[in-house]
Design a protein around this motif. Structure first.
Motif, PDB file in Angstrom:
ATOM      1  N   ASP A 192       0.810  -1.217   0.000  1.00 41.93           N
ATOM      2  CA  ASP A 192       0.000   0.000   0.000  1.00 41.93           C
ATOM      3  C   ASP A 192       0.840   1.263   0.000  1.00 41.93           C
ATOM      4  O   ASP A 192       0.323   2.374   0.165  1.00 41.93           O
ATOM      5  CB  ASP A 192      -0.964   0.021   1.198  1.00 41.93           C
ATOM      6  CG  ASP A 192      -0.225  -0.041   2.535  1.00 41.93           C
ATOM      7  OD1 ASP A 192       1.018   0.060   2.542  1.00 41.93           O
ATOM      8  OD2 ASP A 192      -0.904  -0.176   3.578  1.00 41.93           O
ATOM      9  N   GLY A 193       2.167   1.119  -0.148  1.00 43.81           N
ATOM     10  CA  GLY A 193       3.024   2.289  -0.239  1.00 43.81           C
ATOM     11  C   GLY A 193       3.330   2.964   1.069  1.00 43.81           C
ATOM     12  O   GLY A 193       3.933   4.047   1.095  1.00 43.81           O
ATOM     13  N   THR A 194       2.954   2.349   2.187  1.00 45.66           N
ATOM     14  CA  THR A 194       3.192   2.970   3.491  1.00 45.66           C
ATOM     15  C   THR A 194       3.956   2.009   4.392  1.00 45.66           C
ATOM     16  O   THR A 194       4.008   0.815   4.154  1.00 45.66           O
ATOM     17  CB  THR A 194       1.865   3.333   4.180  1.00 45.66           C
ATOM     18  OG1 THR A 194       1.118   2.131   4.446  1.00 45.66           O
ATOM     19  CG2 THR A 194       1.040   4.258   3.300  1.00 45.66           C
ATOM     20  N   GLY A 195       4.533   2.561   5.452  1.00 46.72           N
ATOM     21  CA  GLY A 195       5.164   1.742   6.481  1.00 46.72           C
ATOM     22  C   GLY A 195       6.596   1.334   6.164  1.00 46.72           C
ATOM     23  O   GLY A 195       7.036   1.364   5.017  1.00 46.72           O
ATOM     24  N   LYS A 196       7.276   0.949   7.225  1.00 49.67           N
ATOM     25  CA  LYS A 196       8.644   0.458   7.095  1.00 49.67           C
ATOM     26  C   LYS A 196       8.619  -1.006   6.687  1.00 49.67           C
ATOM     27  O   LYS A 196       7.850  -1.803   7.222  1.00 49.67           O
ATOM     28  CB  LYS A 196       9.382   0.608   8.431  1.00 49.67           C
ATOM     29  CG  LYS A 196      10.817   0.107   8.383  1.00 49.67           C
ATOM     30  CD  LYS A 196      11.467   0.171   9.765  1.00 49.67           C
ATOM     31  CE  LYS A 196      12.867  -0.419   9.740  1.00 49.67           C
ATOM     32  NZ  LYS A 196      13.495  -0.437  11.082  1.00 49.67           N
ATOM     33  N   ARG A 238      11.764   0.702  -2.466  1.00 50.32           N
ATOM     34  CA  ARG A 238      11.437   1.474  -1.272  1.00 50.32           C
ATOM     35  C   ARG A 238      11.604   0.622  -0.021  1.00 50.32           C
ATOM     36  O   ARG A 238      11.205  -0.530   0.015  1.00 50.32           O
ATOM     37  CB  ARG A 238       9.989   1.970  -1.346  1.00 50.32           C
ATOM     38  CG  ARG A 238       9.525   2.737  -0.122  1.00 50.32           C
ATOM     39  CD  ARG A 238       8.048   3.096  -0.223  1.00 50.32           C
ATOM     40  NE  ARG A 238       7.607   3.836   0.950  1.00 50.32           N
ATOM     41  CZ  ARG A 238       7.213   3.272   2.093  1.00 50.32           C
ATOM     42  NH1 ARG A 238       7.175   1.942   2.182  1.00 50.32           N
ATOM     43  NH2 ARG A 238       6.848   4.009   3.120  1.00 50.32           N
ATOM     44  N   THR A 239      12.218   1.212   1.027  1.00 50.10           N
ATOM     45  CA  THR A 239      12.379   0.514   2.300  1.00 50.10           C
ATOM     46  C   THR A 239      11.483   1.081   3.390  1.00 50.10           C
ATOM     47  O   THR A 239      11.192   0.400   4.366  1.00 50.10           O
ATOM     48  CB  THR A 239      13.838   0.591   2.794  1.00 50.10           C
ATOM     49  OG1 THR A 239      14.129   1.943   3.172  1.00 50.10           O
ATOM     50  CG2 THR A 239      14.810   0.144   1.707  1.00 50.10           C
ATOM     51  N   ASN A 247      19.468  19.955   7.091  1.00 47.73           N
ATOM     52  CA  ASN A 247      19.209  21.393   7.187  1.00 47.73           C
ATOM     53  C   ASN A 247      19.937  22.204   6.131  1.00 47.73           C
ATOM     54  O   ASN A 247      19.506  23.306   5.794  1.00 47.73           O
ATOM     55  CB  ASN A 247      19.616  21.899   8.584  1.00 47.73           C
ATOM     56  CG  ASN A 247      18.721  21.348   9.671  1.00 47.73           C
ATOM     57  OD1 ASN A 247      17.528  21.159   9.455  1.00 47.73           O
ATOM     58  ND2 ASN A 247      19.298  21.074  10.837  1.00 47.73           N
ATOM     59  N   LYS A 248      21.040  21.655   5.604  1.00 50.83           N
ATOM     60  CA  LYS A 248      21.832  22.423   4.637  1.00 50.83           C
ATOM     61  C   LYS A 248      21.158  22.523   3.273  1.00 50.83           C
ATOM     62  O   LYS A 248      21.184  23.559   2.630  1.00 50.83           O
ATOM     63  CB  LYS A 248      23.232  21.817   4.498  1.00 50.83           C
ATOM     64  CG  LYS A 248      24.092  22.024   5.727  1.00 50.83           C
ATOM     65  CD  LYS A 248      25.504  21.544   5.497  1.00 50.83           C
ATOM     66  CE  LYS A 248      26.374  21.810   6.707  1.00 50.83           C
ATOM     67  NZ  LYS A 248      27.777  21.333   6.515  1.00 50.83           N
ATOM     68  N   ASN A 249      20.588  21.404   2.811  1.00 55.42           N
ATOM     69  CA  ASN A 249      19.985  21.452   1.476  1.00 55.42           C
ATOM     70  C   ASN A 249      18.482  21.159   1.482  1.00 55.42           C
ATOM     71  O   ASN A 249      17.851  21.155   0.425  1.00 55.42           O
ATOM     72  CB  ASN A 249      20.697  20.491   0.517  1.00 55.42           C
ATOM     73  CG  ASN A 249      20.571  19.029   0.930  1.00 55.42           C
ATOM     74  OD1 ASN A 249      19.739  18.666   1.752  1.00 55.42           O
ATOM     75  ND2 ASN A 249      21.417  18.187   0.362  1.00 55.42           N
ATOM     76  N   GLY A 250      17.918  20.915   2.655  1.00 53.53           N
ATOM     77  CA  GLY A 250      16.483  20.688   2.748  1.00 53.53           C
ATOM     78  C   GLY A 250      16.040  19.307   2.317  1.00 53.53           C
ATOM     79  O   GLY A 250      14.840  19.025   2.271  1.00 53.53           O
ATOM     80  N   GLY A 251      16.990  18.424   2.013  1.00 51.50           N
ATOM     81  CA  GLY A 251      16.649  17.083   1.554  1.00 51.50           C
ATOM     82  C   GLY A 251      16.221  16.169   2.687  1.00 51.50           C
ATOM     83  O   GLY A 251      16.584  16.372   3.850  1.00 51.50           O
ATOM     84  N   GLU A 252      15.425  15.160   2.345  1.00 53.56           N
ATOM     85  CA  GLU A 252      14.988  14.148   3.311  1.00 53.56           C
ATOM     86  C   GLU A 252      15.706  12.844   2.984  1.00 53.56           C
ATOM     87  O   GLU A 252      15.533  12.290   1.906  1.00 53.56           O
ATOM     88  CB  GLU A 252      13.471  13.951   3.236  1.00 53.56           C
ATOM     89  CG  GLU A 252      12.658  15.208   3.517  1.00 53.56           C
ATOM     90  CD  GLU A 252      12.721  15.614   4.991  1.00 53.56           C
ATOM     91  OE1 GLU A 252      12.940  14.722   5.841  1.00 53.56           O
ATOM     92  OE2 GLU A 252      12.556  16.815   5.286  1.00 53.56           O
ATOM     93  N   TYR A 253      16.503  12.344   3.923  1.00 52.87           N
ATOM     94  CA  TYR A 253      17.343  11.182   3.712  1.00 52.87           C
ATOM     95  C   TYR A 253      16.938  10.042   4.634  1.00 52.87           C
ATOM     96  O   TYR A 253      16.593  10.278   5.801  1.00 52.87           O
ATOM     97  CB  TYR A 253      18.813  11.529   3.969  1.00 52.87           C
ATOM     98  CG  TYR A 253      19.397  12.547   3.020  1.00 52.87           C
ATOM     99  CD1 TYR A 253      20.248  12.167   1.998  1.00 52.87           C
ATOM    100  CD2 TYR A 253      19.096  13.900   3.157  1.00 52.87           C
ATOM    101  CE1 TYR A 253      20.793  13.097   1.135  1.00 52.87           C
ATOM    102  CE2 TYR A 253      19.626  14.839   2.295  1.00 52.87           C
ATOM    103  CZ  TYR A 253      20.475  14.435   1.288  1.00 52.87           C
ATOM    104  OH  TYR A 253      21.005  15.357   0.419  1.00 52.87           O
ATOM    105  N   GLU A 254      17.004   8.820   4.142  1.00 53.37           N
ATOM    106  CA  GLU A 254      16.730   7.681   5.005  1.00 53.37           C
ATOM    107  C   GLU A 254      17.829   7.530   6.050  1.00 53.37           C
ATOM    108  O   GLU A 254      19.012   7.689   5.730  1.00 53.37           O
ATOM    109  CB  GLU A 254      16.644   6.385   4.177  1.00 53.37           C
ATOM    110  CG  GLU A 254      15.326   6.189   3.489  1.00 53.37           C
ATOM    111  CD  GLU A 254      15.194   4.793   2.911  1.00 53.37           C
ATOM    112  OE1 GLU A 254      14.082   4.424   2.528  1.00 53.37           O
ATOM    113  OE2 GLU A 254      16.206   4.074   2.847  1.00 53.37           O
TER     114      GLU A 254
END
Length: 863
Positions: A192-196, A238-239, A247-254
């Protein structure tokens, strides 16, 4: 087996499975938690009482309101003398008896399996003794090819289901009794595209490359997330791990994880996993003692002459320290790479330098030179334009051929082609061009510690004997003026064989090879095979049922790909990882590959299209395979075209079994959903590119052939020569640390006095060399359980006998190609087949043994 067993209304079956090994359970941290009784119980759990099977009919529905196939009663495994597991996972066979009456239940077409044990097991197959009505598919046995890990039932929302190996197109072609089960299983695989995601999950979904991480020292634009309009990239599995905000580039990283999630069945087999870990420990373990010795300053990071490099393969280098108790070797030694097995210095020749562009580890870049490229200015870094420094006059200096007049045994200068225009008209001029790929990043690269690089263009002339002759090398870099980069500074180096000019020529060739090595690893190898194929693997599992004939065709060509890519993202291409430590672009490596991906076109990956686009071939119906090669003795192209045509012929015949008309392609709902998702979710940053429309069987055949080509032969061509050629760092350095010295400088004087020292101080230093060689050795090694092109890991991959007959013909054709390649390698008139280093071009021989063999085409990108 007998037919139906006369034991009431029982049907006999044979279950083949592999239980989790005793060692795996003992090293499972969760199994050690608690009182210990759970662990003991898990080791002696009786599989014959804890695992049940239920057959599902493909000819009889539940009732008038539910068309889904009838489900039988639970049956359990029998005839096992011991319930204790072994130290190593081995295939075990169990008998099983199903209470099943043909008149009321029909013919089995699927089954449920329920695991109530604590540990998972690997279900290989189920075979029923069932003499069903004779058709193209039904025989005396009904076979279920499973090859899947089955966990405890609590981890699944629905029961695990497996289907008989009979292929069906979706819709009306599938028995109505199986359609619901078919759709439900695909829904489970999509999630369903959600959850770990957990280790037992079997969910295939997409995500951007936000799992490569970033470093505390990064600037605002360093290590961006790859995937999107600014940094386009193929998608990966996807995991669902927790995201960390940069904070430097605004990216969201795993957030980092000890193990990257891959769907459970994508993990290496027990055999390959063990071999991979052992080889990795052996090869990468070499780094530690040298690292410590460097840290203690007991040795320099510079090689002291070519002899010290050579000692790494002959007797080894005695390290100044060893660490007691950890089995760390005190001698650093690598297996001798093929490139120096016949001669220690043939790699230095101009002939070998040019030959490796068409028969080396990266034979997919060279192209024909166009006349307008000499007249056009270089592409500028800013608004300033400067003309190319390559002129006709400079190219013509070395276009003459020197031949031996056999009558008088003397050298004679033969001026057969005097002008560049003539050579271009006759298709004799070629170029290895890395200008665009590197120029836009050189400003950043050359600000890195010790990095000094050019963007190179190498010009070559095709001689009468079919070999290539280097004419000139253009080395370009941004030109800094008044604290601004206003232009491009270029120098042209011409071939020389004596004096300081010959040293400069060798250094210029080294800079070319550094460009080539980095482009090869980041683009030709990683991007154009590993990264681009993963979305196809994901889309296949999400949209094509295991019942689909195209799934059965493609599935072997994705074996281990998702897992090896996850391992690469964890250690090789991650921020601060091995590639960044030892390759020229450092922290800009993956960003560079993103820039090249912008221009990736799926249809260009088909070998004939690639050759035509590079000007290395033209269409010619009278020529073999319908193409006339610009260089007749182009080993990669000659061997590759035979492999390509064998693949396409096999695919064409296979597709014709199921799609007699184009309408069948258009009406195949799973196929159309698959292709739509490849573009819109797998390669969404290129969804506006020119993808095939998937409206005809011809488009389907070309598409499938290209996918198989990328996953098998193309990857083999750019992967398994890595250690044979690159294992000798002098031949394929990964870094350049000095520009060409200018006359009057201390570096120039040093170069004049000690050419070897100047060369070694220009290329990859000692520690980075050891890391590079360790990785290349690992990547160039075949596992013992590899499955090669023209092979399957099971003879029961399909119940379609016609398909099996066609596959046998494909296998036989590949055997003939293998013989033909071997014969060509013995033909001394084909000088590009072996070259000065006397290394036959064997990398496209379909089969191989275990180890570093410089041959073998695995079905998939599995290493």
């Amino acid at each position: 087996m007998s037919s139906i067993v006369e034991k009431g209304k029982l049907v006999k079956g044979k279950v083949v499975l592999i239980r989790k090994t005793l060692i795996e359970s003992l090293t499972n941290p969760k199994a050690l938690i608690g009182t210990g009784f759970k662990l003991i119980n898990s080791l002696v759990e009786d599989i014959t009482k804890s695992v049940s099977f239920k057959l599902i009919s493909r000819t009889k529905s539940q009732d008038t309101t539910n068309v889904a196939g009838k489900v039988g009663k639970d049956s359990y495994l029998e005839n096992k003398a011991s319930v204790l597991r072994t130290l190593e996972g081995i295939k075990e066979e169990f008998d099983i008896y199903f209470e099943w009456e043909d008149i009321h239940m029909g013919i089995p077409g699927a089954f449920y399996v329920t695991n109530r044990m604590n540990d998972e097991f690997f279900l290989v197959s189920l075979t029923l003794e069932y003499p069903a009505p004779t058709t193209d598919h039904d025989q005396n046995n009904i076979h279920f090819e499973c090859n899947s890990w089955v966990h405890n039932q609590k981890f699944y929302k629905t029961d695990r289901i497996f289907f008989a190996n009979i292929p069906y197109l979706p819709g009306k072609a599938t028995p109505v009794t199986l359609q619901t089960y078919r759709e439900e299983e695909l829904k489970n695989l999509r999630g369903d595209g959600t959850g770990k995601r957990e280790k037992w999950d079997r969910i295939y979904d997409y995500d951007v490359y936000n799992d490569l991480g970033f470093l505390p020292s990064d600037g605002q634009e360093d290590h961006p997330v790859l995937g999107g309009l600014k940094y386009p990239y193929p998608r990966r599995v996807r995991t669902g791990r927790k995201l960390i905000h940069n904070n430097k580039n605004g990216g969201e990283y795993e957030e980092p994880a000890e193990d990257n999630y891959v769907p459970r069945d994508e993990n290496f087999s027990n055999v390959k996993g063990k071999e991979f870990r052992e080889l990795g420990k052996e090869s990468l373990g070499r780094v530690t003692p040298l690292l410590l010795s460097l840290y203690l300053k007991t040795t320099t990071n510079e090689f002291n002459g070519f002899e010290e490099v050579q000692r790494m393969y002959e007797g080894g280098v005695n390290l100044p320290i060893s660490i007691p108790g950890n089995c760390t070797p005190s001698v650093l030694q690598f297996p001798p790479p093929n490139v120096i097995q016949e001669s220690k210095f043939a790699w230095m020749t101009d002939e070998e330098f040019a030959r490796e562009m068409i028969a080396g580890v990266n034979p997919v870049v060279i192209r024909r030179l166009k006349i307008e490229e000499l007249a056009s200015p270089c592409k500028p870094l800013c608004n300033c334009t400067q003309p190319s420094t390559i002129t006709n006059e400079k190219l013509e200096i070395n276009m003459n051929e020197v031949k031996v007049d056999e009558r008088y045994m003397k050298l004679t200068v033969i001026i057969e082609i005097k002008f560049v225009e003539q050579a271009l008209a006759q298709g004799r001029l070629f170029i290895l061009d890395y200008y665009d790929a590197f120029m836009s990043y050189l400003t950043k690269i050359n600000q890195l510690h010790s990095a000094k690089a050019y963007a190179t263009r190498t010009f070559l002339y095709l001689k009468d004997d079919g070999t290539l002759k280097p004419l000139a090398i253009e080395l370009s870099k941004p030109h800094k003026c008044e604290d601004r980069y206003l232009g491009i500074e270029s120098i042209v180096v011409l071939p020389a064989d004596r004096g300081v000019e010959s040293t400069i020529w060798q250094l210029a060739k080294a800079h070319v090879v550094v460009n080539d090595t980095n482009y090869h690893q980041l683009i030709s190898h990683w991007l154009n095979t590993h990264a681009v194929i993963e979305p196809f693997a994901i889309a296949t599992h999400r949209n094509l049922s295991v019942l689909h004939p195209i799934y059965k065709l493609l599935h072997p060509h994705f074996r281990d790909t998702i897992n090896i890519n996850a391992l690469a993202r964890k250690s090789l291409i991650t921020a601060g990882g091995i590639i960044e430590q030892t390759f020229l672009p450092g922290p800009y490596s993956m960003e560079m590959s993103s820039a090249v991906y912008k221009n990736w076109v799926f249809t260009d990956q088909a070998l004939p299209n690639d050759l035509i686009k590079r000007g290395m071939a033209v269409k010619d119906n009278s020529a073999p395979h319908g193409l006339s090669l610009a260089i007749k003795d182009y080993p990669y192209a000659v061997d590759g075209l035979e492999i390509w045509n064998a693949i396409k012929s096999w695919v064409q015949k296979y597709v014709s079994l199921y799609y007699s008309k184009d309408d069948a392609v258009q009406q195949d709902t799973e196929l159309q959903a698959w292709w739509k998702e490849v573009q819109e979710k797998g390669h969404p940053d290129l969804k506006d590119a020119q993808w095939p429309k998937m409206q005809t069987s011809e488009e389907l055949v070309e598409t499938l052939s290209t996918i198989i080509w990328i996953g098998s032969a193309l990857h083999a061509a750019v992967n398994f020569g890595q250690y044979p050629y690159g294992g000798y760092i002098l031949n394929r350095p990964t870094q350049s640390r000095r520009w060409i010295p200018k006359e009057g400088t201390p570096e120039y004087i040093e170069m004049s006095k000690n050419p070897q020292e100047a060369f070694l101080k220009t290329i990859t230093p000692k520690y980075q060399t050891v890391v590079d060689l360790s990785v290349l050795e690992l990547l160039s090694t075949h596992s013992s359980d590899e499955v090669y092109l023209g092979q399957r890991d099971s003879l029961d991959w399909t119940a379609d006998q016609k398909a099996k007959v066609l596959f046998t013909s494909f296998t036989e054709r590949l055997k003939q190609i293998e013989d033909d390649i071997s014969d060509r390698n013995l033909n001394q008139e084909l000088k590009n087949r072996t070259g000065p280093i006397k290394l036959p071009y064997t990398v496209l021989l379909p089969t191989s043994e275990k180890g570093i063999t410089f041959r073998g085409i695995p079905n998939s990108i599995s290493i």
